[in-house]
Design an enzyme around this catalytic site. Sequence first.
Site, PDB file in Angstrom:
ATOM      1  N   GLY A   1     -10.059   1.633  -1.609  1.00 17.99           N
ATOM      2  CA  GLY A   1     -10.878   2.336  -0.542  1.00 17.99           C
ATOM      3  C   GLY A   1     -12.069   3.238  -1.410  1.00 17.99           C
TER       4      GLY A   1
ATOM      5  N   GLU B   1      -8.740   4.452   5.897  1.00 11.88           N
ATOM      6  CA  GLU B   1      -7.518   4.692   6.208  1.00 11.88           C
ATOM      7  C   GLU B   1      -6.677   4.098   4.899  1.00 11.88           C
ATOM      8  OE1 GLU B   1      -5.812   6.125   8.853  1.00 11.88           O
ATOM      9  OE2 GLU B   1      -7.106   5.841  10.430  1.00 11.88           O
TER      10      GLU B   1
HETATM   11  N1  LIG Z   1      -3.937   4.846   6.372  1.00 11.70           N
HETATM   12  C1  LIG Z   1      -3.479   3.835   6.980  1.00 11.70           C
HETATM   13  O1  LIG Z   1      -3.653   3.780   8.186  1.00 11.70           O
HETATM   14  C2  LIG Z   1      -2.921   2.611   6.424  1.00 11.70           C
HETATM   15  C3  LIG Z   1      -2.895   2.577   4.905  1.00 11.70           C
HETATM   16  N2  LIG Z   1      -2.354   1.437   4.207  1.00 11.70           N
HETATM   17  C4  LIG Z   1      -2.332   1.390   2.886  1.00 11.70           C
HETATM   18  O2  LIG Z   1      -2.700   0.043   2.284  1.00 11.70           O
HETATM   19  C5  LIG Z   1      -1.832  -0.261   1.129  1.00 11.70           C
HETATM   20  C6  LIG Z   1      -1.220  -1.550   1.206  1.00 11.70           C
HETATM   21  O3  LIG Z   1      -2.061  -2.824   1.752  1.00 11.70           O
HETATM   22  P1  LIG Z   1      -2.899  -3.679   0.593  1.00 11.70           P
HETATM   23  O4  LIG Z   1      -3.244  -4.764   1.615  1.00 11.70           O
HETATM   24  O5  LIG Z   1      -1.962  -3.668  -0.311  1.00 11.70           O
HETATM   25  O6  LIG Z   1      -3.898  -2.775   0.097  1.00 11.70           O
HETATM   26  P2  LIG Z   1      -5.255  -3.092  -0.821  1.00 11.70           P
HETATM   27  O7  LIG Z   1      -6.307  -2.082  -1.036  1.00 11.70           O
HETATM   28  O8  LIG Z   1      -4.949  -3.702  -1.971  1.00 11.70           O
HETATM   29  O9  LIG Z   1      -6.289  -4.330   0.276  1.00 11.70           O
HETATM   30  C7  LIG Z   1      -6.527  -3.827   1.451  1.00 11.70           C
HETATM   31  C8  LIG Z   1      -7.643  -4.926   1.856  1.00 11.70           C
HETATM   32  O10 LIG Z   1      -8.845  -4.445   0.999  1.00 11.70           O
HETATM   33  C9  LIG Z   1      -9.420  -6.019   0.679  1.00 11.70           C
HETATM   34  N3  LIG Z   1      -9.960  -5.622  -0.916  1.00 11.70           N
HETATM   35  C10 LIG Z   1      -9.300  -5.714  -2.010  1.00 11.70           C
HETATM   36  N4  LIG Z   1     -10.269  -5.475  -2.925  1.00 11.70           N
HETATM   37  C11 LIG Z   1     -11.378  -5.332  -2.448  1.00 11.70           C
HETATM   38  C12 LIG Z   1     -12.927  -5.046  -2.695  1.00 11.70           C
HETATM   39  N5  LIG Z   1     -13.019  -4.563  -4.174  1.00 11.70           N
HETATM   40  N6  LIG Z   1     -13.772  -4.605  -1.903  1.00 11.70           N
HETATM   41  C13 LIG Z   1     -13.539  -4.874  -0.557  1.00 11.70           C
HETATM   42  N7  LIG Z   1     -12.371  -5.163  -0.231  1.00 11.70           N
HETATM   43  C14 LIG Z   1     -11.281  -5.408  -1.154  1.00 11.70           C
HETATM   44  C15 LIG Z   1      -8.083  -6.796   0.473  1.00 11.70           C
HETATM   45  O11 LIG Z   1      -8.223  -8.095   0.263  1.00 11.70           O
HETATM   46  C16 LIG Z   1      -7.307  -6.218   1.531  1.00 11.70           C
HETATM   47  O12 LIG Z   1      -7.927  -6.892   3.054  1.00 11.70           O
HETATM   48  C17 LIG Z   1      -1.242   0.849   1.040  1.00 11.70           C
HETATM   49  O13 LIG Z   1      -1.698   1.964  -0.092  1.00 11.70           O
HETATM   50  C18 LIG Z   1      -0.845   1.578   2.313  1.00 11.70           C
HETATM   51  O14 LIG Z   1      -0.745   2.790   2.342  1.00 11.70           O
HETATM   52  C19 LIG Z   1      -1.888   0.399   4.846  1.00 11.70           C
HETATM   53  C20 LIG Z   1      -1.794   0.238   6.483  1.00 11.70           C
HETATM   54  C21 LIG Z   1      -2.243   1.797   7.093  1.00 11.70           C
END
Ligand SMILES: NC(=O)C1=CN([C@@H]2O[C@H](COP(=O)(O)OP(=O)(O)OC[C@H]3O[C@@H](n4cnc5c(N)ncnc54)[C@H](O)[C@@H]3O)[C@@H](O)[C@H]2O)C=CC1
Length: 564
Positions: free
Chosen positions: A285, A302
């Site tokens: 993020g 988020e």
């Molecule tokens: N606060 C909230 O509402 C929520 C937070 N989460 C958080 O999400 C995480 C788990 O989900 P993951 O999919 O493993 O997270 P992640 O951060 O690995 O991936 C999230 C999304 O980002 C994309 N992504 C990856 N690298 C990127 C980049 N350099 N630029 C743009 N997009 C990129 C991925 O393909 C994926 O679609 C946990 O930390 C969890 O706490 C999950 C659900 C809800």
Amino acid sequence: MAACSLTIFVVSQSSPDIRLFSLYNYHLKLITTAVSSPTPLQEYEFLTEIGIEPRNYGSFVDGYWKGSGSVVSSVNPANNKPIAEVVEASSQDYEEGMQACFKASKIWIQLPAPKRGEIVRQIGDALRSKLEYLGRLLSLEMGKILPEGIGEVQEVIDMCDFAVGLSRQLNGSVIPSERPNHMMLEMWNPLGVVGVITAFNFPCAVLGWNACIALVCGNCVVWKGAPTTPLITIAMTKLIGEVLEKNSLPAAIFTSFCGGAEIGQAIAKDTRIPLVSFTGSSKVGLMVQQTVSQRFGKCLLELSGNNALIIMDDADIKLAVRSVLFAAVGTAGQRCTTCRRLLVHEKVYNSVVDQLLEAYKQVKIGDPLEKGTLLGPLHTRASRENFEKGIKVIKSQGKSSQVVRIIESKGNFVQPTIVEISPSADVVKEELFGPVLYVLKFKTFEEAVEINNSVPQGLSSSIFTRSSDIIFKWIGPQGSDCGIVNANIPTNGAEIGGAFGGEKGTGGGREAGSDSWKQYMRWSTCYIISVRSTMGANYHLHRGSTLASKESMVVTYFRVYGLG
Ligand SMILES: NC(=O)C1=CN([C@@H]2O[C@H](COP(=O)(O)OP(=O)(O)OC[C@H]3O[C@@H](n4cnc5c(N)ncnc54)[C@H](O)[C@@H]3O)[C@@H](O)[C@H]2O)C=CC1
Ligand SMILES: CCCCCC(=O)O
């Protein structure tokens, strides 16, 4: 179906800092498939009901399914066998899709908000008609148990209902001007295109939370789901595309791409996308925010959670223990709102830990699609490897002599683990995305609040107490610093009527209800005065004089308003 009963490993405590209980008294059904492994779809014939084929294109571009990127397999986390293949989006697919989406935004923006609401209502009806199938696909592809899969799709349906009502309430306000005959008002207008990048653990709810609001607010949506849940991305997009086609609207109003970081970065960089709503880890993020900020785009973040649940000495212990079990073990510890830190008052500490150990024993690990399963597999092999690494770090910090045996199985199964540890341990400050619960002891409410607020993340928090004084302190300025503050309710779960999101390292964004919709629009303060009233203004100021020349009107205007 082979099954094995695992015995309890109660570890010896080698250090005052940590005591790790790894309870394995579970009947783990090793997920075995038939000897002759059928072609992927034969096992999952229901997928044809929602448009999923053995091989699927992963880009929805101007109403057409395309894909010229890599071919990937979506895999069942319970046995790591392929479900179906997806041809991911290439950068060319992305550019073609974005051009169509940007063009469609000029049309969508002109529809009155209630008419946009009607389209979203129809999307909700389309989802209702396929609820069971979509829920089953969600559980199959992500690994959460079936009731959670169906529940997540239902949450999108509920968001559609919410957004229909909202489409008639995108209200601005009229503000009293300090200048005679001036009208001052606030206007909310669409941004044009909203980019939505979502995480694996809620593969359609987060899309729903964003798209329903973005659409009624007059924006087109471009969505990139998690690379490991492409089938739910395709199935959801097909349903939405059918509604747009039925209403003779440009299909590019809703555009989606299956892919990973490359497509995600393309969205983050794209100046045609004023707002990027990113749901995922704080690490990614932050990168996305930096990219979007460089082009003065807006970000709705988020991000990670590290959620604590406090049990005071006057709490209903049975209620609290049940709540901890649900919040710590549910979704195999893969919710952003999972309870990761349990803070227990010293007076009830031993009783809580003993009851929690008993409750953990009742948890049934198994195939998430099977009735009665409470705990499914982690989402991917990598998730499981990350879990194993996390346990090693916990051991290294605590120097415990425990033996943690990960079940050898075809799926990504792990055991929910309870760890007694000091609040100052480094691991406690990080989000280990699995079913690990840190148990920490405290003496006073103030100490518990300090521990709750001591981590970089600020998503969800809970306290269990019978004292209303404590509850009001907990939700007040000297209480929890999180975006979600519960009392006698666990850290996970959320209602769509409220704004969902967190503070600090969770990113500060809000989705779903309350005023979240204002993030999806641009905000104007308008000052209006009619020509007739300017004449009046002049008359008003020089009641006795003849109508002044234009110059003197301008002079008058500037004098009145102290501008000259
Ligand atoms: N606060 C909230 O509402 C929520 C937070 N989460 C958080 O999400 C995480 C788990 O989900 P993951 O999919 O493993 O997270 P992640 O951060 O690995 O991936 C999230 C999304 O980002 C994309 N992504 C990856 N690298 C990127 C980049 N350099 N630029 C743009 N997009 C990129 C991925 O393909 C994926 O679609 C946990 O930390 C969890 O706490 C999950 C659900 C809800
Ligand atoms: C993105 C959806 C998050 C919902 C929070 C929960 O149900 O625990």
